[in-house]
Design an enzyme around this catalytic site. Structure first.
Site, short mmCIF file in Angstrom:
data_model
loop_
_atom_site.label_atom_id
_atom_site.label_comp_id
_atom_site.label_asym_id
_atom_site.label_seq_id
_atom_site.Cartn_x
_atom_site.Cartn_y
_atom_site.Cartn_z
N ASP A 47 1.27 -1.16 -0.17
CA ASP A 47 -0.15 -0.19 -0.34
C ASP A 47 0.90 1.68 -0.02
O ASP A 47 2.12 1.31 0.60
CB ASP A 47 -0.83 0.31 1.24
CG ASP A 47 -2.03 0.78 0.72
OD1 ASP A 47 -3.21 0.76 0.26
OD2 ASP A 47 -2.31 1.62 1.98
N GLU A 74 0.77 -0.66 -4.74
CA GLU A 74 0.01 1.05 -5.02
C GLU A 74 0.53 1.92 -5.07
O GLU A 74 0.59 3.05 -4.10
CB GLU A 74 -1.06 1.44 -3.89
CG GLU A 74 -2.38 2.20 -4.47
CD GLU A 74 -2.68 2.87 -3.44
OE1 GLU A 74 -4.04 2.86 -3.75
OE2 GLU A 74 -1.87 2.84 -2.53
N ASP A 157 -10.15 2.35 -2.37
CA ASP A 157 -10.45 3.48 -2.14
C ASP A 157 -11.08 4.36 -2.92
O ASP A 157 -11.74 5.37 -2.83
CB ASP A 157 -8.96 4.12 -2.14
CG ASP A 157 -7.50 3.27 -1.52
OD1 ASP A 157 -8.39 3.73 -0.06
OD2 ASP A 157 -7.06 3.07 -1.44
#
Length: 286
Positions: A47, A74, A157
């Protein structure tokens, strides 16, 4: 504080770890090894990798699962906009992802945010000319480095309950028709597959079968046959053709049954055809 200078971007809602501290890296590595050896993880989804230098990613991956396993980061790269209008060229965003992948010594793939952003603007505004870059290739990371690009429509998200940057809900099927037929490593959002209803579930399942049965892989070749306002047509790997857009008349671009093509999946503003033994078609209205 007394820590080292930050090696990446700040992220307000979370504490900042000092990855330049060898003791911290050792502790993180031991924790990852526990997740790998005791829990059974085979690869990492990392992440907010903008928050620390890419070289640390290589260190953590190499000390645990290794670069031959599937790892993805990400890196939510910013796209270029002119006010509310997305710029046609997103090469700067693509280059940032390429730089990050090179920086991690190719140990980790990257989510293809440029493809998501360009695709959702194309389907939202009938601007399918966006899906062909100046060199005739797909305009996202898949056009430059497809076997390092993880394509997606939404995640926790962008969609789901947070809705930071959602794909147009009435064109999600068309979005999957694109990423499941094109190069890259497509991933399916849990919500779409399990909670958005049987119609979308069947469509995604059918498209996955088309990809598998027709041998579409991460670096399959793409021939873009049309990229106009209301029509996009591409042939992938000589075995799959996808049509996006509201235009009904494709002219001479319709795949001919006499040449072995069969419609495999269709829905709102998309149709996918393939050759060889394809699965049953998804039942949707064009």
């Amino acid at each position: 504080g007394s820590g080292n200078p930050d090696t990446g971007d700040d992220y307000g809602p979370a504490p900042d770890l000092d990855h330049a501290n060898p003791e911290l890296r050792e502790a993180l590595t031991h924790w990852l090894q526990y997740l790998q050896n005791d829990i059974g993880f085979k690869g990492w989804r990392l992440d907010f990798v903008r928050g620390y230098a890419a070289g640390f990613v290589d260190e953590y991956v190499s000390a645990t699962v290794g670069k031959d396993m599937f790892n993805v980061g990400e890196y939510w790269t910013d796209l270029a906009w002119n006010g509310s209008e997305l710029d046609y060229c997103q090469d700067a965003a693509r280059q940032r992802l390429c730089d990050w992948i090179n920086g991690n010594n190719k140990s980790c793939t990257a989510f293809d945010f440029p493809t998501k952003g360009i695709l959702q603007e194309a389907v939202k505004h009938q601007q399918y000319w966006r899906l062909k870059d100046k060199d005739g290739k797909p305009p996202g990371l898949i056009g430059w480095w497809p076997n390092r690009a993880v394509t997606f429509i939404d995640n926790h998200d962008t969609g789901s309950t947070q809705q930071h940057w959602p794909f147009p809900s009435d064109r999600v099927g068309a979005g999957y028709a694109y990423i499941m037929t094109h190069p890259g490593i497509p991933c399916v959002f849990w919500d779409h597959y399990f909670t958005w209803g049987e119609e979308l579930h069947k469509t995604i399942k059918t498209l996955a079968a088309v990809r598998r049965r027709n041998g579409i892989i991460a670096d399959s070749k793409v021939k873009i046959l049309a990229a106009e306002a209301d029509l996009y047509v591409a042939e992938i790997g000589d075995s799959v053709t996808v049509k996006l857009g509201c235009r009904y008349d494709m002219g001479g671009l319709v795949p001919a049954e006499a040449d072995g093509w069969k419609v495999a999946a269709w829905g709102k503003d998309f149709c996918v055809s393939g050759v060889w033994g394809l699965c049953g078609a998804a039942s949707q209205t064009v």
